[in-house]
Write an enzyme that holds these catalytic residues in place. Structure first.
Site, mmCIF file in Angstrom:
data_model
loop_
_atom_site.group_PDB
_atom_site.id
_atom_site.type_symbol
_atom_site.label_atom_id
_atom_site.label_comp_id
_atom_site.label_asym_id
_atom_site.label_seq_id
_atom_site.Cartn_x
_atom_site.Cartn_y
_atom_site.Cartn_z
ATOM 1 N N TYR A 1 0.850 -1.200 0.000
ATOM 2 C CA TYR A 1 0.000 0.000 0.000
ATOM 3 C C TYR A 1 0.889 1.255 0.000
ATOM 4 C CZ TYR A 1 -4.414 2.436 0.990
ATOM 5 O OH TYR A 1 -5.532 3.220 0.907
ATOM 6 N N GLY A 2 1.784 1.339 -1.003
ATOM 7 C CA GLY A 2 2.709 2.475 -1.080
ATOM 8 C C GLY A 2 2.225 3.515 -2.074
ATOM 9 N N HIS B 1 5.038 -2.576 -13.616
ATOM 10 C CA HIS B 1 6.305 -2.325 -14.312
ATOM 11 C C HIS B 1 6.704 -3.661 -14.939
ATOM 12 C CE1 HIS B 1 10.076 -0.648 -15.371
ATOM 13 N NE2 HIS B 1 10.677 -0.592 -14.202
ATOM 14 N N GLY C 1 2.492 7.899 -8.172
ATOM 15 C CA GLY C 1 1.329 7.426 -7.430
ATOM 16 C C GLY C 1 0.325 8.519 -7.107
ATOM 17 N N ASP D 1 10.265 -2.786 -6.861
ATOM 18 C CA ASP D 1 10.683 -3.849 -7.793
ATOM 19 C C ASP D 1 11.807 -4.708 -7.239
ATOM 20 O OD1 ASP D 1 8.961 -3.215 -10.086
ATOM 21 O OD2 ASP D 1 10.004 -1.306 -9.974
HETATM 22 P P1 NDP Z 1 6.713 1.895 -2.767
HETATM 23 O O1 NDP Z 1 8.173 2.168 -2.560
HETATM 24 O O2 NDP Z 1 5.776 3.015 -2.537
HETATM 25 O O3 NDP Z 1 6.389 0.628 -1.829
HETATM 26 C C1 NDP Z 1 5.209 -0.100 -1.962
HETATM 27 C C2 NDP Z 1 4.885 -0.913 -0.732
HETATM 28 O O4 NDP Z 1 5.687 -2.087 -0.640
HETATM 29 C C3 NDP Z 1 4.985 -0.216 0.602
HETATM 30 O O5 NDP Z 1 3.791 -0.482 1.306
HETATM 31 C C4 NDP Z 1 6.174 -0.887 1.231
HETATM 32 O O6 NDP Z 1 6.154 -0.870 2.646
HETATM 33 C C5 NDP Z 1 6.019 -2.304 0.735
HETATM 34 N N1 NDP Z 1 7.267 -3.081 0.890
HETATM 35 C C6 NDP Z 1 8.542 -2.663 0.769
HETATM 36 N N2 NDP Z 1 9.398 -3.676 0.991
HETATM 37 C C7 NDP Z 1 8.644 -4.759 1.280
HETATM 38 C C8 NDP Z 1 8.940 -6.102 1.607
HETATM 39 N N3 NDP Z 1 10.216 -6.544 1.667
HETATM 40 N N4 NDP Z 1 7.928 -6.940 1.852
HETATM 41 C C9 NDP Z 1 6.643 -6.527 1.758
HETATM 42 N N5 NDP Z 1 6.282 -5.261 1.461
HETATM 43 C C10 NDP Z 1 7.282 -4.376 1.212
HETATM 44 O O7 NDP Z 1 6.510 1.312 -4.278
HETATM 45 P P2 NDP Z 1 5.953 2.072 -5.575
HETATM 46 O O8 NDP Z 1 4.493 2.315 -5.419
HETATM 47 O O9 NDP Z 1 6.840 3.214 -5.934
HETATM 48 O O10 NDP Z 1 6.188 0.962 -6.698
HETATM 49 C C11 NDP Z 1 5.304 -0.164 -6.817
HETATM 50 C C12 NDP Z 1 5.315 -0.626 -8.263
HETATM 51 O O11 NDP Z 1 4.788 0.402 -9.097
HETATM 52 C C13 NDP Z 1 6.706 -0.951 -8.827
HETATM 53 O O12 NDP Z 1 6.597 -2.035 -9.689
HETATM 54 C C14 NDP Z 1 7.055 0.307 -9.607
HETATM 55 O O13 NDP Z 1 7.978 0.099 -10.661
HETATM 56 C C15 NDP Z 1 5.689 0.673 -10.157
HETATM 57 N N6 NDP Z 1 5.540 2.054 -10.572
HETATM 58 C C16 NDP Z 1 5.853 3.047 -9.691
HETATM 59 C C17 NDP Z 1 5.697 4.364 -10.066
HETATM 60 C C18 NDP Z 1 5.968 5.484 -9.092
HETATM 61 O O14 NDP Z 1 5.825 6.629 -9.472
HETATM 62 N N7 NDP Z 1 6.322 5.230 -7.838
HETATM 63 C C19 NDP Z 1 5.243 4.743 -11.422
HETATM 64 C C20 NDP Z 1 4.862 3.611 -12.232
HETATM 65 C C21 NDP Z 1 5.031 2.318 -11.817
HETATM 66 P P3 NDP Z 1 7.486 -0.442 3.496
HETATM 67 O O15 NDP Z 1 8.206 0.641 2.739
HETATM 68 O O16 NDP Z 1 6.999 -0.002 4.824
HETATM 69 O O17 NDP Z 1 8.337 -1.653 3.592
#
Ligand code: NDP
Length: 335
Positions: free
Chosen positions: A25-26, A107, A133, A82
């Site tokens: 939920y990022g 992605h 996002g 990723d």
């Molecule tokens: P975020 O960095 O916002 O992280 C997403 C979530 O993953 C957070 O809730 C984070 O929680 C959780 N997380 C991190 N590490 C772990 C782990 N080891 N185990 C379980 N959960 C974990 O990601 P994004 O939203 O930036 O990216 C998500 C996808 O979207 C990727 O594939 C990216 O390439 C794609 N994307 C992103 C864009 C952007 O602008 N950000 C644009 C287009 C695509 P916590 O940090 O607390 O661990």
């Protein structure tokens, strides 16, 4: 020509009765979960116990562990960073997959470069927003939507494309339009922009800053002139809306004459830039970059940390902070 889809190419009825899991939920996860819920989808959030989970609760979801969310879901959106996705996938997602499920990637990187290999029997699709996002949510709420690169990597059910288009509609992307392409092409375009276009542009910017400050102009005036005033970003936005050639007409005749007559002096930079860009593209396409980034992660993160420290200590960062404070720009506005 690329195949481009719009709202009229999809129906939300395809999603009726399906449960959608948002894993992570990022940045993307939160915005996509809210958009899908507002479109009438049944959404369950899977997240580790952290601040993001508390945000999900505040947003009215009842988050559960990642494996539990995947167990309940028909469609699983993988939205962790990723670099941790392969291990999250192996530990929590793969054991819960059932034939007929759909995996959705934002992605093409992990599938495109072979770091995740989903089993036969599940549909594997991509909705990769060309939008950060926060913008995914804001443009959904404004009604404008955001474009995406989309694709079907594996069609086990024969309904993968129908489901892909319905999800694009529900998340708000078909309103702007979606281009169909293989996962590896999406990942390559994205990495190329980050590794070639961005750094090349950064070098040109640095050359301009060094030329002008070296000639005695105050750094604050230089940074304001080049980008901090917002004029440059505004012109780019006009170029997006009107076309680059047409936005040129918005500038003075002096500006147009100066740009057109001096532009050829910089043509000599292009062969060297094209050659370096070609090398970067080849490293991405061959998988060399993906192998490099996947190996010895701790050392790579340490490198990132040191690079950020060095950038923060560079004169341009100090000048930027001072100028932003003086002109009350962004976070420095105090608002
Ligand atoms: P975020 O960095 O916002 O992280 C997403 C979530 O993953 C957070 O809730 C984070 O929680 C959780 N997380 C991190 N590490 C772990 C782990 N080891 N185990 C379980 N959960 C974990 O990601 P994004 O939203 O930036 O990216 C998500 C996808 O979207 C990727 O594939 C990216 O390439 C794609 N994307 C992103 C864009 C952007 O602008 N950000 C644009 C287009 C695509 P916590 O940090 O607390 O661990």
């Amino acid at each position: 020509m690329a195949t481009i889809y719009h709202d009229e190419d999809a129906s939300l009825e395809t999603l009726e009765g399906l449960t959608l899991a948002i894993v992570g939920y990022g940045n993307q996860g939160r915005s996509q979960a809210l958009n899908l819920r507002d479109s009438g989808c049944d959404v369950v959030v899977g997240n580790i116990d952290d601040d993001y989970r508390r945000t999900a609760i505040a947003d009215g979801f009842e988050p559960v562990e990642i494996d539990e969310a995947c167990r309940r879901a028909d469609v699983i959106f993988l939205l962790t960073p990723d670099e941790v996705m392969p291990e999250v996938y192996e530990a929590c997602v793969a054991p819960q997959l059932e034939p007929g499920n759909t995996l959705v990637f934002a992605h093409g990187y992990n599938v495109g470069f072979g770091l995740i290999e989903p089993p036969a029997g599940v549909d594997v699709i991509m909705v990769a927003p060309r939008m950060i996002g926060a913008g995914v949510r804001e443009t959904f709420e404004s009604g404008e939507g955001f474009p995406s690169f989309i694709g079907v990597h594996q069609d086990a059910t024969g309904r993968a494309r129908e489901r892909l288009l319905a999800l694009c509609k529900a998340v708000g992307s078909l309103r702007a339009g979606c281009i169909d392409m293989p996962f590896v092409d999406e990942a390559t375009l994205d990495l190329f922009t980050e590794q070639a276009f961005g750094p090349a542009f950064g070098s040109i910017m640095r050359a301009a800053v060094e030329t002008l400050t070296g000639a005695g102009f105050p750094p604050e005036a230089v940074l304001l002139e080049l980008y901090l005033s917002g004029e440059f970003a505004y012109s780019l936005e006009k170029g997006r809306q009107m076309g680059m050639r047409q936005q040129h007409q918005l500038h003075s005749h002096t500006s147009q004459y100066g740009t057109i007559t001096r532009a050829p002096r910089f043509f000599d930079l292009m062969p060297a830039a094209s050659e370096a860009m070609g090398q970067v593209l080849e490293e991405i396409r061959s998988g060399a970059f993906a192998r490099e980034w996947s190996s010895d992660r701790e050392a790579k993160l340490e490198l990132l940390r040191k690079a950020h420290e060095a950038a923060a200590a560079a004169p341009q960062s100090r000048w930027e902070d001072a100028t932003r404070r003086a002109f009350r720009i962004g976070d420095a506005s105090g608002s």
